[in-house]
Design an enzyme around this catalytic site. Structure first.
Site, mmCIF file in Angstrom:
data_model
loop_
_atom_site.group_PDB
_atom_site.id
_atom_site.type_symbol
_atom_site.label_atom_id
_atom_site.label_comp_id
_atom_site.label_asym_id
_atom_site.label_seq_id
_atom_site.Cartn_x
_atom_site.Cartn_y
_atom_site.Cartn_z
ATOM 1 N N CYS A 142 7.939 -3.175 -1.157
ATOM 2 C CA CYS A 142 7.854 -1.712 -1.089
ATOM 3 C C CYS A 142 8.961 -1.029 -0.290
ATOM 4 C CB CYS A 142 6.495 -1.318 -0.523
ATOM 5 S SG CYS A 142 5.102 -1.864 -1.535
ATOM 6 N N HIS A 198 5.708 4.853 3.631
ATOM 7 C CA HIS A 198 6.076 3.467 3.946
ATOM 8 C C HIS A 198 7.560 3.304 4.297
ATOM 9 C CE1 HIS A 198 5.002 -1.026 3.054
ATOM 10 N NE2 HIS A 198 5.141 -0.754 4.346
#
Length: 449
Positions: free
Chosen positions: A77, A133
Site C-alpha cells: 500500500c 496510509h
C-alpha cells in the site's frame, strides 16, 4: 463621453450594493480519482471476471479507455500510494521500505508535491475520502497538510484499530467495516454536489477489498466469489453512485474519471492469470486495472496496451488541468495523455522498475520483464535470488508471448538480457542509492555478463 460616465457610475453603484457574485461557469476539468485497495487485475468484468459482477465499472470502461499494461509503483500500500500521489518512485521520499505501521514515524515529506497540492495551487477544491496510509505521526504528514482542503476517512489501513477522521480531528464514529464503503461513497457524492460550480479534485481512496472482508448486509451473498466478491460488487455500486452524482449535477462532459487499484490481490482475488500477487515481485503484484473516461476526448470503448504506471498520473492530470509541473522535485512519471486519447500506443518509458522494499526486484520494457528476486516484504525472510541450475541467472520473460511469467528466456536472448541489466544498473545508480539501508546482500554474486 456622457454614456461612458453613466456606465462607470452604474458600475460603482453595483459594487457599493455588494451584490453576491454570479457563479462563474466551470471551464477547467474536474478530476475524480477512484482507488481500490488490493483489487486484482482480473476482478472486474471488463478485465475478464466471471464470478463477480461489476456493471458500473464495465460501463465506465465502455465509455472510456482501458489500459492492459498499467502498473502500480509498489506491491504494497504505502509505496504504491506515495508513487501515485507524487509522480515519483516512493524511494525518493523514504517510503519504499514496507508499509507504514501504527508506530511508524515516517510520512510524506512536507516539500513533496502531491496531485492535490498541485491542483490546489491551480484553484481546485480538493478532497480525500477514504484511506490515507502515508503518514500519521504528525499533522504535517496528514492529508490536510498535503494539498487536501478536506479529509474524511482513515489514516491507517482498515485492519488497524483507529478512529475515523474528519480533517484533523478524530470523530466518535465507530469503525464498522460493513459500512465503510457506504460512508465513503456518501461523502464523495456530497462533495461533488457541494462543489458542482467550481473545479474540484476528488480522491476517493477506498479501503476495499483489503482485509477484513466484511460486505454490508445489502451485498452479502450477492456474488459467486464469496465475501471478496461481495465486497467488490459493493465497490462497483459505489462507482455507480459517483457516476450518477456527476451526471445529476450536469458535470459528465466536464469531468475526468479514473479508476485503478493500489496493488495486486491478497489473500483472495484474481490476477487474471498473472503470476504472483500482492507483496511479490511477479507481475500479479503490480499490474492493476486502469480505466479512464473523458467524454469528447477519450474514445469510448477504446483500449491501449502501452506500458504505464501510477507515477504517470501526476504529470497526466497536470496536463489535463493546465497546471505547471513542480520544478523543485524530480519526477519519474510521464504524461500518458496521448496514450489515453489514442494518439499513440507507445509508452513514454524505456523501462519501469518494480521495488520490493528499497531494492529493485524486477524491471520491464515493452517486450521483456526481468525478475531478480521474490519475497513477501512483510515477512522477516532473506530475499531469494533466482539461481537457475546454480548459475546465478536472473529470470527473463517474454511478456508478449508469456504474460504468466512461466518460462525463462535469458539463455536464448542474451542481448535482450544484457539490455535489461543495463537498465537495472541505471536504476540502481539513480534510485537504489537513495536507500536508507546499506545492505547489498540481495545482489551479491549476480552474474552481469
Amino acid at each position: 463621453m456622457k454614456h461612458v460616465i453613466i456606465i462607470l457610475l452604474f458600475s460603482l453603484i453595483l459594487v457599493g450594493l455588494d451584490y453576491p457574485p454570479t457563479a462563474a461557469p466551470v471551464t477547467s476539468q474536474n478530476i475524480v480519482l477512484i482507488l481500490a485497495d488490493d483489487l486484482g487485475y482480473g476482478d472486474i468484468g471488463a478485465y475478464g471476471a466471471e464470478l463477480i459482477k461489476t456493471p458500473h465499472l464495465d460501463r465506465l470502461a465502455g465509455e472510456g479507455v482501458r489500459l492492459t499494461n498499467f502498473y502500480a509503483s509498489g506491491n504494497v500500500c504505502t509505496p504504491s500510494r506515495a508513487g501515485l500521489l507524487t509522480g515519483r518512485y516512493a524511494i525518493r521520499d523514504g517510503l519504499a521500505d514496507k508499509t507504514i505501521t501504527v508506530k511508524d514515524t515516517r510520512g510524506l515529506p512536507a516539500e513533496t508535491t502531491t496531485i492535490a497540492g498541485l491542483l490546489q495551487q491551480h484553484g481546485y477544491r480538493t478532497a480525500l475520502i477514504g484511506k490515507w496510509h502515508l503518514g500519521h505521526h504528525t499533522q504535517a504528514q496528514q492529508p490536510n497538510a498535503q494539498g487536501f482542503d478536506s479529509f474524511y476517512g482513515l489514516l491507517q489501513p482498515n485492519d488497524a484499530e483507529q478512529p475515523i477522521y474528519r480533517n484533523k480531528q478524530a470523530t466518535d464514529e465507530p469503525l464498522d467495516q460493513s459500512v465503510l464503503t457506504r460512508r465513503f461513497t456518501e461523502e464523495a457524492v456530497r462533495f461533488i454536489e457541494n462543489n458542482a460550480r467550481q473545479s474540484f479534485f476528488l480522491f476517493l481512496s477506498h479501503s476495499a477489498p483489503h482485509i477484513p472482508l466484511v460486505p454490508s448486509p445489502d451485498f452479502a451473498g450477492t456474488s459467486q466469489a464469496g465475501a471478496y466478491g461481495d465486497v467488490v460488487q459493493e465497490l462497483d455500486w459505489s462507482v455507480g453512485q459517483v457516476l450518477d452524482a456527476v451526471q445529476r449535477n450536469e458535470l459528465t462532459d466536464n469531468t475526468v474519471i479514473v479508476f485503478t487499484s493500489d496493488n495486486g490481490p491478497f489473500p483472495e482475488g484474481s490476477t487474471g492469470g498473472l503470476r504472483g500477487g500482492k507483496g511479490t515481485a511477479w507481475d500479479g503484484g503490480y499490474r492493476v486495472p486502469f480505466i479512464a473516461r473523458w467524454p469528447g476526448q477519450i474514445r469510448a470503448g477504446s483500449m491501449a496496451d502501452a506500458m504505464a504506471m501510477n507515477i504517470d498520473l501526476l504529470p497526466t492530470i497536470a496536463e489535463i488541468a493546465g497546471a505547471s509541473l513542480p520544478r523543485s522535485v524530480e519526477l519519474d512519471g510521464r504524461n500518458i495523455l496521448p496514450v489515453l486519447l489514442g494518439n499513440t500506443n507507445d509508452s513514454p518509458h524505456e523501462a519501469l522498475f518494480f521495488f520490493n522494499n528499497e531494492r529493485i526486484a524486477a524491471l520491464r520494457t515493452r517486450r521483456w520483464r526481468m525478475v531478480l528476486s521474490d519475497y513477501p516484504p512483510w515477512r522477516d525472510a532473506k530475499p531469494v535470488l533466482f539461481e537457475a541450475t546454480r548459475t546465478r541467472e536472473v529470470l527473463l520473460f517474454d511478456m508478449l508471448s508469456d504474460p504468466g511469467e512461466q518460462y525463462d528466456m535469458s539463455r536464448d536472448y542474451r542481448d535482450s538480457r544484457q539490455q535489461l541489466l543495463t537498465h537495472l544498473e541505471r536504476g540502481r545508480d539513480t534510485l537504489e542509492t537513495l536507500s536508507t539501508h546499506t545492505d547489498s546482500e540481495m545482489y551479491e554474486g549476480l552474474d552481469k555478463n
